[in-house]
Design a protein around this motif. Structure first.
Motif, mmCIF file in Angstrom:
data_model
loop_
_atom_site.group_PDB
_atom_site.id
_atom_site.type_symbol
_atom_site.label_atom_id
_atom_site.label_comp_id
_atom_site.label_asym_id
_atom_site.label_seq_id
_atom_site.Cartn_x
_atom_site.Cartn_y
_atom_site.Cartn_z
ATOM 1 N N HIS A 158 0.824 -1.214 0.000
ATOM 2 C CA HIS A 158 0.000 0.000 0.000
ATOM 3 C C HIS A 158 0.860 1.266 0.000
ATOM 4 O O HIS A 158 0.375 2.345 -0.308
ATOM 5 N N THR A 159 2.158 1.135 0.310
ATOM 6 C CA THR A 159 3.052 2.294 0.295
ATOM 7 C C THR A 159 3.764 2.461 -1.048
ATOM 8 O O THR A 159 4.643 3.305 -1.188
ATOM 9 N N GLY A 160 3.401 1.633 -2.032
ATOM 10 C CA GLY A 160 3.963 1.774 -3.361
ATOM 11 C C GLY A 160 5.282 1.063 -3.584
ATOM 12 O O GLY A 160 5.971 1.324 -4.560
ATOM 13 N N LEU A 161 5.645 0.169 -2.684
ATOM 14 C CA LEU A 161 6.862 -0.618 -2.857
ATOM 15 C C LEU A 161 6.524 -1.992 -3.427
ATOM 16 O O LEU A 161 5.410 -2.485 -3.255
ATOM 17 N N VAL A 162 7.496 -2.594 -4.080
ATOM 18 C CA VAL A 162 7.339 -3.965 -4.559
ATOM 19 C C VAL A 162 7.836 -4.878 -3.449
ATOM 20 O O VAL A 162 8.973 -4.764 -3.005
ATOM 21 N N GLU A 163 6.948 -5.744 -2.963
ATOM 22 C CA GLU A 163 7.366 -6.750 -1.989
ATOM 23 C C GLU A 163 7.765 -7.991 -2.774
ATOM 24 O O GLU A 163 6.936 -8.624 -3.413
ATOM 25 N N LEU A 164 9.035 -8.294 -2.747
ATOM 26 C CA LEU A 164 9.594 -9.397 -3.513
ATOM 27 C C LEU A 164 9.911 -10.540 -2.560
ATOM 28 O O LEU A 164 10.602 -10.349 -1.556
ATOM 29 N N ARG A 165 9.356 -11.720 -2.862
ATOM 30 C CA ARG A 165 9.599 -12.915 -2.046
ATOM 31 C C ARG A 165 10.400 -13.908 -2.885
ATOM 32 O O ARG A 165 9.935 -14.352 -3.938
ATOM 33 N N VAL A 166 11.600 -14.221 -2.413
ATOM 34 C CA VAL A 166 12.479 -15.155 -3.105
ATOM 35 C C VAL A 166 12.494 -16.451 -2.307
ATOM 36 O O VAL A 166 12.892 -16.460 -1.144
ATOM 37 N N SER A 167 12.020 -17.521 -2.928
ATOM 38 C CA SER A 167 11.991 -18.838 -2.289
ATOM 39 C C SER A 167 13.291 -19.564 -2.608
ATOM 40 O O SER A 167 13.647 -19.722 -3.779
ATOM 41 N N LEU A 168 13.976 -20.001 -1.576
ATOM 42 C CA LEU A 168 15.264 -20.675 -1.702
ATOM 43 C C LEU A 168 15.117 -22.084 -1.160
ATOM 44 O O LEU A 168 14.816 -22.277 0.020
ATOM 45 N N ASP A 169 15.304 -23.075 -2.024
ATOM 46 C CA ASP A 169 15.065 -24.464 -1.655
ATOM 47 C C ASP A 169 16.322 -25.292 -1.919
ATOM 48 O O ASP A 169 17.223 -24.871 -2.653
ATOM 49 N N LEU A 170 16.352 -26.469 -1.338
ATOM 50 C CA LEU A 170 17.439 -27.431 -1.516
ATOM 51 C C LEU A 170 18.808 -26.774 -1.312
ATOM 52 O O LEU A 170 19.083 -26.260 -0.242
ATOM 53 N N GLU A 171 19.660 -26.782 -2.336
ATOM 54 C CA GLU A 171 21.022 -26.275 -2.191
ATOM 55 C C GLU A 171 21.080 -24.778 -1.902
ATOM 56 O O GLU A 171 22.128 -24.269 -1.498
ATOM 57 N N PHE A 172 19.998 -24.058 -2.117
ATOM 58 C CA PHE A 172 19.975 -22.618 -1.846
ATOM 59 C C PHE A 172 19.425 -22.303 -0.451
ATOM 60 O O PHE A 172 19.416 -21.154 -0.044
ATOM 61 N N SER A 173 18.962 -23.317 0.271
ATOM 62 C CA SER A 173 18.407 -23.120 1.611
ATOM 63 C C SER A 173 19.486 -22.647 2.577
ATOM 64 O O SER A 173 20.668 -22.921 2.376
ATOM 65 N N PRO A 174 19.075 -21.991 3.649
ATOM 66 C CA PRO A 174 20.063 -21.604 4.663
ATOM 67 C C PRO A 174 20.647 -22.854 5.328
ATOM 68 O O PRO A 174 19.990 -23.898 5.360
ATOM 69 N N TRP A 181 20.909 -23.792 8.252
ATOM 70 C CA TRP A 181 20.130 -24.326 9.372
ATOM 71 C C TRP A 181 18.835 -24.995 8.915
ATOM 72 O O TRP A 181 18.099 -25.533 9.723
ATOM 73 N N GLN A 182 18.553 -24.995 7.609
ATOM 74 C CA GLN A 182 17.310 -25.589 7.116
ATOM 75 C C GLN A 182 17.555 -26.483 5.899
ATOM 76 O O GLN A 182 16.648 -26.705 5.103
ATOM 77 N N ARG A 183 18.730 -27.004 5.705
ATOM 78 C CA ARG A 183 18.999 -27.858 4.542
ATOM 79 C C ARG A 183 18.184 -29.131 4.649
ATOM 80 O O ARG A 183 18.057 -29.729 5.711
ATOM 81 N N GLN A 184 17.628 -29.554 3.511
ATOM 82 C CA GLN A 184 16.819 -30.756 3.470
ATOM 83 C C GLN A 184 17.076 -31.499 2.173
ATOM 84 O O GLN A 184 17.549 -30.922 1.209
ATOM 85 N N ALA A 185 16.741 -32.765 2.156
ATOM 86 C CA ALA A 185 17.004 -33.601 0.985
ATOM 87 C C ALA A 185 15.903 -33.505 -0.062
ATOM 88 O O ALA A 185 16.122 -33.841 -1.207
ATOM 89 N N ARG A 186 14.701 -33.070 0.331
ATOM 90 C CA ARG A 186 13.584 -32.990 -0.613
ATOM 91 C C ARG A 186 13.123 -31.551 -0.758
ATOM 92 O O ARG A 186 13.159 -30.772 0.186
ATOM 93 N N SER A 187 12.637 -31.236 -1.952
ATOM 94 C CA SER A 187 12.135 -29.881 -2.186
ATOM 95 C C SER A 187 10.706 -29.758 -1.677
ATOM 96 O O SER A 187 10.052 -30.749 -1.376
ATOM 97 N N GLY A 188 10.239 -28.543 -1.628
ATOM 98 C CA GLY A 188 8.843 -28.322 -1.276
ATOM 99 C C GLY A 188 8.625 -27.455 -0.064
ATOM 100 O O GLY A 188 7.512 -27.004 0.181
ATOM 101 N N GLU A 189 9.662 -27.197 0.712
ATOM 102 C CA GLU A 189 9.532 -26.320 1.871
ATOM 103 C C GLU A 189 10.637 -25.273 1.822
ATOM 104 O O GLU A 189 11.552 -25.263 2.648
ATOM 105 N N PRO A 190 10.577 -24.376 0.850
ATOM 106 C CA PRO A 190 11.655 -23.405 0.690
ATOM 107 C C PRO A 190 11.686 -22.372 1.817
ATOM 108 O O PRO A 190 10.665 -22.103 2.457
ATOM 109 N N PHE A 191 12.837 -21.821 2.018
ATOM 110 C CA PHE A 191 13.009 -20.685 2.912
ATOM 111 C C PHE A 191 12.727 -19.438 2.083
ATOM 112 O O PHE A 191 13.251 -19.295 0.973
#
Length: 160
Positions: free
Chosen positions: A98-114, A116-126
Motif C-alpha cells: 500500500h506504500t507503493g513498494l514492490v514486496e519481492l519474495r524469493v523462495s530458496l530451496d534445496l542447495e539454496f536453503s540456509p 540451518w534448514q537444509r533438506q534432501a527434498r524440495s517443497g519447503e523453501p526458505f
C-alpha cells in the motif's frame, strides 16, 4: 543482481558459468547455468551456488523483473506475480504494498536453503522478503540482463 531492501534483507544473484562448459554437444554445454548468490534476512546470511537455471529461465527472470517493476501500485497478487522454474532451488513472487513498494519474495530451496534448514527434498523453501522501489527492481532487471548476456538461450546461440 542485487535485490536488497532498505532493511538489508534480500538476495544477490549472479551467473558464474555453464554446468558443462567443456561438453562437445552445444545442447549439453548450454543446458544449465550455475547460479551463485547470497541471502540476507533477520535469521542470518548465507551463500549458495548450484546449477539452477536454463538460459531460457534466466531470460524469463529478466522479463519478469521488468513486469514486476511496471505493475501499477495497489494491484493485488495474481498468477503473473509468481515465477517458478524446473529446478526448485529458486522461485520468485511479488506484490505491491500500500506504500507503493514492490514486496519481492524469493523462495530458496534445496542447495539454496540456509545452512540451518537444509533438506534432501524440495517443497519447503526458505523465503526471503525484501521491499524495493520500482526503480530498484527495474535496475535489478537491467543488471540481470547484462549478467546473462554471455549465456544466450540455445536457439539464440546457434544463430551467432
Amino acid at each position: 543482481m542485487r535485490l536488497i531492501g532498505s532493511d538489508g534483507h534480500g538476495v544477490e544473484l549472479g551467473v558464474v558459468g555453464y554446468q558443462f562448459p567443456d561438453a562437445v554437444d552445444p545442447r549439453q554445454r548450454q543446458s544449465w547455468l550455475v547460479v551463485e548468490g547470497s541471502a540476507h534476512c533477520s535469521q542470518g546470511t548465507w551463500s549458495f551456488r548450484w546449477q539452477a537455471l536454463t538460459a531460457d529461465d534466466a531470460v524469463e527472470l529478466a522479463r519478469w523483473l521488468g513486469r514486476a517493476a511496471a505493475q501499477p501500485s495497489g494491484v493485488e497478487h495474481d498468477d503473473s506475480g509468481q515465477l517458478d522454474f524446473t529446478e526448485p532451488n529458486l522461485a520468485f513472487a511479488f506484490t505491491w504494498t500500500h506504500t507503493g513498494l514492490v514486496e519481492l519474495r524469493v523462495s530458496l530451496d534445496l542447495e539454496f536453503s540456509p545452512p540451518w534448514q537444509r533438506q534432501a527434498r524440495s517443497g519447503e523453501p526458505f523465503v526471503v522478503t525484501s521491499r524495493l522501489t520500482a526503480e530498484s527492481v527495474l535496475t535489478a532487471a537491467t543488471e540481470w540482463a547484462a549478467e546473462i548476456k554471455p549465456y544466450p538461450p540455445a536457439d539464440d546461440a546457434n544463430l551467432q
